[in-house]
Design a protein around this motif. Structure first.
Motif, PDB file in Angstrom:
ATOM      1  N   PRO A 109     -22.587 -17.597  46.367  1.00  0.00           N
ATOM      2  CA  PRO A 109     -22.432 -17.132  44.956  1.00  0.00           C
ATOM      3  C   PRO A 109     -21.105 -16.943  44.491  1.00  0.00           C
ATOM      4  CG  PRO A 109     -23.319 -15.562  46.471  1.00  0.00           C
ATOM      5  CD  PRO A 109     -23.418 -16.773  47.229  1.00  0.00           C
ATOM      6  N   LEU A 110     -20.726 -17.230  43.283  1.00  0.00           N
ATOM      7  CA  LEU A 110     -19.307 -16.994  42.964  1.00  0.00           C
ATOM      8  C   LEU A 110     -19.312 -16.266  41.771  1.00  0.00           C
ATOM      9  CD1 LEU A 110     -18.290 -20.995  42.760  1.00  0.00           C
ATOM     10  CD2 LEU A 110     -17.749 -19.199  44.659  1.00  0.00           C
ATOM     11  N   THR A 111     -19.884 -16.420  40.659  1.00  0.00           N
ATOM     12  CA  THR A 111     -19.745 -15.552  39.423  1.00  0.00           C
ATOM     13  C   THR A 111     -21.059 -15.585  38.607  1.00  0.00           C
ATOM     14  OG1 THR A 111     -19.069 -17.215  37.860  1.00  0.00           O
ATOM     15  CG2 THR A 111     -17.124 -16.085  39.119  1.00  0.00           C
ATOM     16  N   GLY A 112     -21.276 -14.607  37.730  1.00  0.00           N
ATOM     17  CA  GLY A 112     -21.948 -14.582  36.699  1.00  0.00           C
ATOM     18  C   GLY A 112     -21.819 -14.799  35.376  1.00  0.00           C
ATOM     19  N   ALA A 113     -22.470 -15.232  34.413  1.00  0.00           N
ATOM     20  CA  ALA A 113     -22.384 -15.526  33.185  1.00  0.00           C
ATOM     21  C   ALA A 113     -23.674 -15.533  32.337  1.00  0.00           C
ATOM     22  CB  ALA A 113     -21.535 -16.794  32.982  1.00  0.00           C
ATOM     23  N   SER A 114     -23.489 -16.005  30.996  1.00  0.00           N
ATOM     24  CA  SER A 114     -24.648 -15.985  30.065  1.00  0.00           C
ATOM     25  C   SER A 114     -24.725 -17.467  29.471  1.00  0.00           C
ATOM     26  CB  SER A 114     -24.633 -15.082  28.881  1.00  0.00           C
ATOM     27  OG  SER A 114     -24.372 -13.776  29.335  1.00  0.00           O
ATOM     28  N   GLY A 115     -25.767 -17.769  29.040  1.00  0.00           N
ATOM     29  CA  GLY A 115     -25.922 -19.075  28.461  1.00  0.00           C
ATOM     30  C   GLY A 115     -27.360 -19.213  27.797  1.00  0.00           C
TER      31      GLY A 115
END
Length: 329
Positions: A109-115
């Motif tokens: 796992p690297l990062t979290g974001a929205s889409g």
């Protein structure tokens, strides 16, 4: 050999048909009221017994009989499952347009974001910030992403992760754009709808949501739907909404870039969130009475700000959403 090939193709077709039926049946059962479901179960028992009698007196193999009994048992379980009543105040359909993105590299796992989802004709796209998928300054190079999808028409606690590769044959699968000021921080990646989990529930914006109805003015109220710092309703897998307002001249490229400014409290993890304004047109039949004005990218700050004396400006960059027409053409 030709006959064997024909048989193999036919078996594959039958398997595909059964998978499609398995996806349809739960949706039909969930739409049944409790009384109707009970009547359906009783009718099914009678029909299954009749079919069983016919098969026992027919020249069929044990494989056919065993498959029949397994499928009958499977359908019995479906009919016996409790019916979930639609939750009260399940929320605005706009909450189902947006999904949490997790980026991964080499399985880590690297990062979290929205889409959010955007439909163009018969095609479905996931929209997010370009730097979520590829960002050279921060050495962020994921090879796939995972999103959350609701999988039950009424029970919001039912969701599943869905993986989307970012490369194939060494080539990137997402679409990006450039303009006169450089790279636009928006990306679109097409979703193969045939591969979505059975029963997937989502809403998607469409080109009609890109045209503002009426003048867009400084100070207009906005909503940013996303996952700040990954925060969300972890039980029902729904995003949260930040209030915002337009903070620069809408329609004017701020400092020559293809974005306008919003005034909102945002955090990491909101990158790629839709920036929305309520539609001024009254249409009770529209499940998404919103205008998609932009895509949230990042916070805007001043390099000369005194960190000890001056607060953050609290301003953000939102790329104009009309770039989606080029990205999804």
């Amino acid at each position: 050999m030709k006959n064997l090939q024909d048989v193999t193709e036919r078996v594959c077709e039958l398997k595909g048909s059964l998978v499609a039926i398995d996806a349809l049946l739960p949706a039909l059962l969930d739409a049944q009221p409790t009384a109707g479901r009970s009547a359906l179960a009783a009718a099914f028992d009678g029909n299954a017994e009749t079919a069983r009698t016919v098969l026992l007196h027919a020249p069929v193999s044990d494989h056919v009989l065993n498959a029949f009994e397994r499928q009958v048992s499977h359908l019995h379980k479906l009919l016996a499952e409790p019916v979930h009543a639609p939750p009260r105040n399940a929320g605005d359909p706009v909450l189902f347009t947006t999904t949490r993105i997790r980026t991964l590299g080499g399985g880590n796992p690297l990062t979290g974001a929205s889409g959010f989802f955007f439909r163009r004709g018969e095609r479905l796209f996931l929209i997010t910030s370009r730097h979520v998928l590829f960002d050279e300054p921060s050495h962020h190079f994921p090879d796939r992403i995972e999103i959350d999808l609701h999988t039950h028409p009424s029970d919001l606690t039912c969701s599943t992760g869905y993986a989307i590769p970012l490369y194939s044959g060494g080539l990137s699968l997402w679409r990006q754009a450039d303009d006169s000021a450089g790279t636009v921080d928006v990306a679109a990646i097409e979703i193969d709808m045939a591969r979505l989990p059975g029963g997937t529930i989502l809403h998607a914006f469409e080109p009609r949501h890109l045209a503002p109805d009426g003048a867009v003015e400084v100070g207009d109220a906005l909503a940013i739907v996303g996952f700040p710092l990954g925060f969300h309703d972890t039980v029902h897998h729904l995003p949260v909404v930040r209030n915002a307002s337009i903070a620069s001249a809408y329609g004017v490229r701020f400092q020559g870039h293809g974005y306008f400014l919003t005034d909102a409290r945002t955090h990491r993890g909101s990158s790629g969130a839709p920036v929305l304004r309520r539609s001024g047109v009254s249409n009770s039949g529209d499940p998404l009475p919103w205008q998609l004005l932009g895509i949230h990218s990042t916070r805007m700050d001043m390099g000369a700000r005194d960190l000890a004396q001056d607060e953050s400006l609290g301003l953000n960059c939102a790329w104009y959403a009309d770039v989606l027409m080029a990205l999804t053409a």
